[in-house]
Write a protein that holds these residues in place. Structure first.
Motif, PDB file in Angstrom:
ATOM      1  N   SER A 136     -36.250 -13.039   4.854  1.00 40.44           N
ATOM      2  CA  SER A 136     -35.444 -13.725   3.333  1.00 40.44           C
ATOM      3  C   SER A 136     -34.861 -13.842   2.629  1.00 40.44           C
ATOM      4  CB  SER A 136     -36.654 -14.385   3.541  1.00 40.44           C
ATOM      5  OG  SER A 136     -36.567 -14.700   1.767  1.00 40.44           O
TER       6      SER A 136
ATOM      7  N   ARG B 154     -43.966  -9.791  -1.352  1.00 43.19           N
ATOM      8  CA  ARG B 154     -43.205  -9.655  -0.074  1.00 43.19           C
ATOM      9  C   ARG B 154     -41.965  -8.816  -0.574  1.00 43.19           C
ATOM     10  NH1 ARG B 154     -40.951 -14.853   1.258  1.00 43.19           N
ATOM     11  NH2 ARG B 154     -42.898 -16.034  -0.068  1.00 43.19           N
TER      12      ARG B 154
ATOM     13  N   ASP C  12     -40.795  -5.909   0.967  1.00 51.16           N
ATOM     14  CA  ASP C  12     -39.893  -6.591   2.855  1.00 51.16           C
ATOM     15  C   ASP C  12     -38.607  -5.693   2.980  1.00 51.16           C
ATOM     16  OD1 ASP C  12     -39.619  -6.448   5.822  1.00 51.16           O
ATOM     17  OD2 ASP C  12     -40.838  -8.534   5.531  1.00 51.16           O
TER      18      ASP C  12
ATOM     19  N   SER D 187     -37.033  -7.834   5.193  1.00 49.18           N
ATOM     20  CA  SER D 187     -37.433  -9.236   5.271  1.00 49.18           C
ATOM     21  C   SER D 187     -35.756 -10.387   5.878  1.00 49.18           C
ATOM     22  CB  SER D 187     -37.344  -9.789   3.862  1.00 49.18           C
ATOM     23  OG  SER D 187     -37.594 -11.172   3.597  1.00 49.18           O
TER      24      SER D 187
ATOM     25  N   ARG E 278     -43.687 -12.399  -5.928  1.00 52.69           N
ATOM     26  CA  ARG E 278     -43.742 -13.322  -4.247  1.00 52.69           C
ATOM     27  C   ARG E 278     -44.533 -12.571  -3.328  1.00 52.69           C
ATOM     28  NH1 ARG E 278     -41.282 -18.181  -4.494  1.00 52.69           N
ATOM     29  NH2 ARG E 278     -43.041 -17.826  -5.358  1.00 52.69           N
ATOM     30  N   GLU E 279     -45.793 -12.627  -3.746  1.00 51.90           N
ATOM     31  CA  GLU E 279     -47.092 -12.269  -2.989  1.00 51.90           C
ATOM     32  C   GLU E 279     -46.811 -10.681  -2.875  1.00 51.90           C
ATOM     33  OE1 GLU E 279     -48.212 -16.505  -2.651  1.00 51.90           O
ATOM     34  OE2 GLU E 279     -49.349 -14.656  -3.199  1.00 51.90           O
TER      35      GLU E 279
ATOM     36  N   ILE F 230     -35.886 -13.452  -0.719  1.00 48.82           N
ATOM     37  CA  ILE F 230     -36.272 -11.530  -1.238  1.00 48.82           C
ATOM     38  C   ILE F 230     -35.486 -10.653  -1.079  1.00 48.82           C
ATOM     39  CG2 ILE F 230     -37.358  -9.879   0.291  1.00 48.82           C
ATOM     40  CD1 ILE F 230     -39.505 -12.023  -0.650  1.00 48.82           C
TER      41      ILE F 230
END
Ligand code: SAH
Ligand code: DHB
Ligand code: MG
Length: 220
Positions: free
Chosen positions: A179, A171, A174, A177, A168-169, A182
């Motif tokens: 999210s 991510r 992180d 995160s 995910r680019e 994630i």
């Protein structure tokens, strides 16, 4: 960079994906129906198809159907006598996939279970032939830890498990995160680490669909 990735993707797609494999009709039907353009790329789909051929997989499980692009590619590669079961939450996506699969002449080779995968997995465990030779996980990323548990439960030594969208680019790095996706990917990655029943790697990919990646595991 992104522009170069896309050009290189187009270069190899042009060389290695002949029209008979390109599934133009599937992608066109998906677009017409307003499905998000998040199928695997043609070269990634070919990777999945080659994994099916290399392993000789005849029973395949996919979590996350969308319009059936990856399902059709894998089922074709698996050949006669093979069966692919694919799980899709969104009934509109499942309907488009059903039509694409019929148009590809694969209705007899592919079963779609509509519903949340965590609800349909216990059902298919009783109905469909298990263990699966290859499992492709490509649905809601927050549930990847549960999907890995299910994949292991429905596998045998030698089964292959591939999980899409684990980068995910970047991510995935992180740790804080907010999210759920994630966090699901990170918990899933932590499960692979030192897992007694799995040997695993992770491969980053770039191309027309940006910077992402997948994990590849074999069940020990
Ligand atoms: N494998 C497909 C792309 C799948 S996109 C291809 O490469 O062609 C992810 C899909 O997972 C979407 O269609 C989405 O509706 C579905 N999905 C999301 N949450 C889900 C859930 N809980 N159970 C089953 N499918 C789910
Ligand atoms: C998304 C999902 C995918 O399976 C994918 O390959 C790319 C994007 C998404 O939900 O954004
Ligand atoms: Mg994906």
């Amino acid at each position: 960079m992104e522009e170069t990735w896309t050009k290189v993707d187009a270069y190899f797609t042009g060389l290695l994906i002949p029209p008979a494999e390109a599934q133009a009709a599937t992608l066109q039907a998906n677009e017409k129906a307003g499905l998000p353009n998040i199928d695997v790329s043609p070269l990634q789909g070919k990777f999945l198809a080659l994994m099916v051929r290399i392993t000789g997989a005849k029973r395949i499980l996919e979590i996350g159907t969308l319009g059936g692009y990856s399902s059709i590619g894998m089922a074709r590669a698996a050949g006669d006598g093979a069966h692919l079961v694919t799980l899709e939450y969104n009934p509109a996506h499942a309907e488009v996939a059903r039509r694409n699969i019929a148009a590809a002449g694969l209705s007899g080779a592919i079963t779609i279970h509509t519903g949340r995968a965590l609800d349909t997995l216990p059902v298919l465990e009783k109905q469909d032939g298990t263990p699966f030779d290859l499992v492709f996980i490509d649905a809601d990323k927050k549930s990847n830890p549960e999907y890995l548990d299910w994949a292991l439960r429905l596998s045998r030594p030698g089964s292959v498990i591939i999980v899409d969208n684990v980068v995910r680019e970047g991510r995935v790095l992180d740790a804080d995160s907010t999210s759920e996706d994630i966090q699901g990917i990170r918990r899933f990655a932590g499960m692979l680490a030192g897992h007694p029943r799995l040997a695993s790697t992770a491969l980053q990919t770039v191309g027309a669909k940006g910077h992402d990646g997948f994990t590849l595991s074999v069940v020990l």
